[in-house]
Design an enzyme around this catalytic site. Sequence first.
Site, short mmCIF file in Angstrom:
data_model
loop_
_atom_site.label_atom_id
_atom_site.label_comp_id
_atom_site.label_asym_id
_atom_site.label_seq_id
_atom_site.Cartn_x
_atom_site.Cartn_y
_atom_site.Cartn_z
N SER A 35 10.24 6.27 -0.03
CA SER A 35 9.00 7.00 -0.26
C SER A 35 9.09 8.44 0.26
CB SER A 35 7.83 6.30 0.44
OG SER A 35 7.60 5.04 -0.12
N HIS A 66 7.51 7.32 -5.40
CA HIS A 66 8.73 6.79 -6.02
C HIS A 66 8.75 7.22 -7.47
CE1 HIS A 66 10.06 3.74 -2.90
NE2 HIS A 66 8.92 4.17 -2.44
N HIS A 88 9.69 -3.28 -4.45
CA HIS A 88 9.25 -3.96 -3.24
C HIS A 88 8.68 -5.34 -3.56
CE1 HIS A 88 8.85 0.39 -2.59
NE2 HIS A 88 9.12 0.17 -1.32
N TYR A 90 6.09 -6.54 -2.21
CA TYR A 90 4.62 -6.46 -2.25
C TYR A 90 4.09 -6.00 -3.60
CZ TYR A 90 4.92 -1.36 -1.39
OH TYR A 90 5.19 -0.02 -1.46
N GLU A 91 4.96 -5.43 -4.44
CA GLU A 91 4.53 -5.04 -5.78
C GLU A 91 4.35 -6.24 -6.70
OE1 GLU A 91 6.39 -1.23 -7.37
OE2 GLU A 91 7.81 -1.80 -5.79
N ALA A 118 11.15 5.29 4.39
CA ALA A 118 10.13 5.82 5.30
C ALA A 118 9.64 4.64 6.13
CB ALA A 118 8.98 6.43 4.51
N MET A 216 8.70 -1.89 4.72
CA MET A 216 8.46 -2.92 3.71
C MET A 216 9.58 -3.00 2.68
SD MET A 216 4.50 -1.81 3.19
CE MET A 216 3.52 -1.39 4.66
N SER A 217 10.77 -2.54 3.05
CA SER A 217 11.88 -2.51 2.08
C SER A 217 13.19 -2.70 2.83
CB SER A 217 11.89 -1.16 1.34
OG SER A 217 12.18 -0.10 2.24
N ASN A 240 5.40 7.87 10.78
CA ASN A 240 4.18 7.72 11.59
C ASN A 240 4.49 6.89 12.81
OD1 ASN A 240 4.23 5.56 9.32
ND2 ASN A 240 2.89 4.67 10.86
N HIS A 252 -0.96 6.11 3.17
CA HIS A 252 0.35 6.16 2.53
C HIS A 252 0.68 7.58 2.09
CE1 HIS A 252 3.84 4.80 0.31
NE2 HIS A 252 3.41 5.49 -0.74
#
Length: 275
Positions: A35, A66, A88, A90-91, A118, A216-217, A240, A252
């Site tokens: 990201s 992306h 991902h 979560y997608e 990220a 998350m990746s 962050n 995000h």
Amino acid sequence: MTDVKAFSWDDLQETCDFLKNHSGETAKTAIVLGSGLGLLMDHLTILKRFAYGEIPHFPISTVVGHSGELVMAEIDSKRLWIMNGRFHYYEGYGMSQVVYPLRVLKLLGVENLVVTNAAGGLNADFEAGDIMLIEDVISLLPANPLRGKNDNRLGPRFPDMSAPLDEQWSAQVKESALELGYNLKSGVYVGVTGPNLETKAEINYLRIIGGDAVGMSTVPEIICAHQMGIRVLAISVITNESIPKSAKEFTHEEVVEVAGRAGVKLVDLVKSNLP
């Protein structure tokens, strides 16, 4: 999602044939851009680009930050495949779909993989904008990309994950960071499902189990690439502080913006250490 086998060997061959026919040549190194990390694209000579939607059997990236394209490019006379955006869990994709592009790249001749992302900082010494060399991973994801019937043409059933990241390559990056004057961090990346950011209790838990950064990746990609015998280098941009110094909440969009600014350091490190 049931994802025991989301693709076949014929699917892989069809995708490879499409890319070979339309790119003409291939490359031995690939980079996955996370990201907000598309800054590297400004330093490349683009030879060919494919929107994910036009590649047979590829998923489509749905995440802000992306671009969603596979690019054949050159940098300092070195030819590369670039995944400008990833997939991902979560997608809504199954794990075998998340890593499908890596399976294809392996069959196209890729031997080296740079994975970037990220991530949120768990280590109290980390600040937004830091770069962290990933030295190990912890998976808290609910599925594994190797789940299902194994195809020995892609790798062993039970790959040893005691050293999934190339130590020599990582050491080379550390040396480069010193030469460039960058305060490169290093640590353990924890992979979680997302897409929500972590609660305070979860952040505390992730720190207790040994995490320095969370995202998350990346973990499925490292597992898959290592199984196939690909050398892997993995780097996080800390976008962050998961232990914030204020009560401010992060979005995000802010994560993407910080990644873009910190991406200059990432570009320098990647360019200096391509095989």
